[in-house]
Design an enzyme around this catalytic site. Structure first.
Site, PDB file in Angstrom:
ATOM      1  N   LYS A 227       0.822  -1.219   0.000  1.00  0.00           N
ATOM      2  CA  LYS A 227       0.000   0.000   0.000  1.00  0.00           C
ATOM      3  C   LYS A 227       0.853   1.265   0.000  1.00  0.00           C
ATOM      4  CE  LYS A 227      -4.311  -1.856   1.653  1.00  0.00           C
ATOM      5  NZ  LYS A 227      -5.238  -2.037   2.766  1.00  0.00           N
ATOM      6  N   ARG A 261      -2.957 -10.106   5.507  1.00  0.00           N
ATOM      7  CA  ARG A 261      -3.452 -10.163   4.125  1.00  0.00           C
ATOM      8  C   ARG A 261      -2.333  -9.651   3.216  1.00  0.00           C
ATOM      9  NH1 ARG A 261      -5.849  -6.807   0.342  1.00  0.00           N
ATOM     10  NH2 ARG A 261      -7.527  -7.727  -0.897  1.00  0.00           N
TER      11      ARG A 261
HETATM   12  N1  HH2 Z   1      -7.280  -3.799   1.432  1.00  0.00           N
HETATM   13  C1  HH2 Z   1      -7.657  -3.860   0.143  1.00  0.00           C
HETATM   14  C2  HH2 Z   1      -8.727  -4.681  -0.254  1.00  0.00           C
HETATM   15  N2  HH2 Z   1      -9.378  -5.442   0.644  1.00  0.00           N
HETATM   16  N3  HH2 Z   1      -9.673  -6.175   2.874  1.00  0.00           N
HETATM   17  C3  HH2 Z   1      -9.321  -6.125   4.165  1.00  0.00           C
HETATM   18  N4  HH2 Z   1      -9.977  -6.870   5.074  1.00  0.00           N
HETATM   19  N5  HH2 Z   1      -8.284  -5.329   4.596  1.00  0.00           N
HETATM   20  C4  HH2 Z   1      -7.587  -4.540   3.746  1.00  0.00           C
HETATM   21  O1  HH2 Z   1      -6.665  -3.813   4.205  1.00  0.00           O
HETATM   22  C5  HH2 Z   1      -7.942  -4.558   2.358  1.00  0.00           C
HETATM   23  C6  HH2 Z   1      -9.011  -5.402   1.951  1.00  0.00           C
HETATM   24  C7  HH2 Z   1      -6.941  -3.033  -0.877  1.00  0.00           C
HETATM   25  O2  HH2 Z   1      -5.802  -3.665  -1.337  1.00  0.00           O
HETATM   26  P1  HH2 Z   1      -5.647  -4.485  -2.719  1.00  0.00           P
HETATM   27  O3  HH2 Z   1      -6.486  -5.707  -2.730  1.00  0.00           O
HETATM   28  O4  HH2 Z   1      -4.203  -4.686  -2.923  1.00  0.00           O
HETATM   29  O5  HH2 Z   1      -6.125  -3.482  -3.845  1.00  0.00           O
HETATM   30  P2  HH2 Z   1      -7.510  -3.254  -4.599  1.00  0.00           P
HETATM   31  O6  HH2 Z   1      -8.562  -2.932  -3.631  1.00  0.00           O
HETATM   32  O7  HH2 Z   1      -7.201  -2.110  -5.520  1.00  0.00           O
HETATM   33  O8  HH2 Z   1      -7.864  -4.505  -5.324  1.00  0.00           O
END
Ligand code: HH2
Length: 284
Positions: A227, A261
């Protein structure tokens, strides 16, 4: 020092345990932060999930809608088309715990029918009022995450006096709502939502205050992988991002986190193993 806490995971159950768990991120989206547009079809995504299982993922988190700040909402039919065949494919090939990263009750229901065990809702059931009832009816567990608003507005909405207490109060309220909806207590995990409407100071305050989030008595999930808070320190090269992610993951485990995660599952697994060794109360 306390041992890092983990979780026991059967369908719909996220109970505290001694070993922390690794949740691998499987984004089946064209526009995610760091891994969007990786898969041509569902079979390729299922293969990537199985590779994560081979690397030691306890949970695979399938997401069909990017939550990147400013990301456009995805219509229901499109999200179902992206997510359901992948969940079904993983379920057919593996016993790994499958979670679905969605804020839509209809996607949660369809994913549960396809074999998902957990719904990971970045809005903690606040974007879709039918979400918690849907999870209770399907018998799946839930991850309840804090966000101050939808991706197109969350940075504008973020104003905190005491971010740890405000996030804790929000999550406490959402745990109550989940229990009222009929979700079993041991099927609920909480997440402070790193990067969701939080500047670097708020993110680091939450990291240092993770034990206050843990005092809600539910497993704490931490998602910092690749992030902005990591990029701002180590740059954008993918290995540097994963090293930075591992460093923050170790601090999170020392603060009592139960689930990491991550995009790089092997690194997450090593982080959990090192922290278990370092934080164990068992004399060697
Ligand atoms: N962060 C993202 C998505 N889902 N779920 C939980 N529980 N906690 C988090 O911190 C979280 C999440 C965002 O990250 P990423 O999946 O890398 O990106 P995107 O939302 O653009 O797919």
């Amino acid at each position: 020092m306390p041992a890092a806490r983990g979780l026991r995971h059967r369908r719909g159950v996220l109970a505290l345990d001694e070993r922390a768990a690794v949740m691998g991120v499987l984004n089946v989206t064209p526009d995610s932060f760091s891994d969007g547009g990786r898969f041509a079809d569902a079979d390729e995504a299922v293969e990537a999930a199985l590779a994560m299982v081979a690397e030691g993922a306890d949970i695979v988190d399938v997401g069909g809608e990017s939550t990147r700040p400013g990301a456009a909402p995805v219509p229901l039919e499109e999200e179902l088309r992206r997510v359901v065949p992948v969940v079904r494919g993983i379920r057919a090939a593996s016993e790994v715990v499958v979670s679905v990263d969605t804020s839509k009750a209809a996607v949660a229901r369809a994913a549960a029918e396809a074999g998902a065990d957990i719904v990971n809702d970045v809005s903690a059931g606040t974007f879709d009022p039918a979400m918690l009832d849907a999870c209770a009816a399907a018998g799946v567990g839930v991850v309840l995450m804090h966000t101050p608003g939808r991706p197109d507005a969350m940075d504008r909405l973020a104003r905190y006096e005491d971010v740890v207490e405000e996030v804790r109060a929000f999550l406490g309220g959402r745990v109550e709502a989940a229990l009222r909806a009929g979700i079993a207590a041991d099927g609920i995990a909480v997440d402070p939502g790193f990067g969701f409407g939080k500047d670097p100071a708020a993110n680091y305050a939450l990291l240092r205050g993770l034990d206050r989030i843990g005092s809600l008595g539910r497993p704490v999930l931490v998602g910092v992988s690749r992030k902005r808070m990591i990029r701002a320190v180590v740059g954008t090269e993918v290995h540097a991002l994963d090293h930075g992610t591992t460093a923050i993951g170790a601090l999170a485990l020392a603060g009592g986190a139960s689930i990491l995660r991550v995009h790089d599952v092997a690194a997450g697994r090593a982080c959990v193993a090192m922290c278990a060794a370092a934080l164990s109360t068992t004399p060697r």
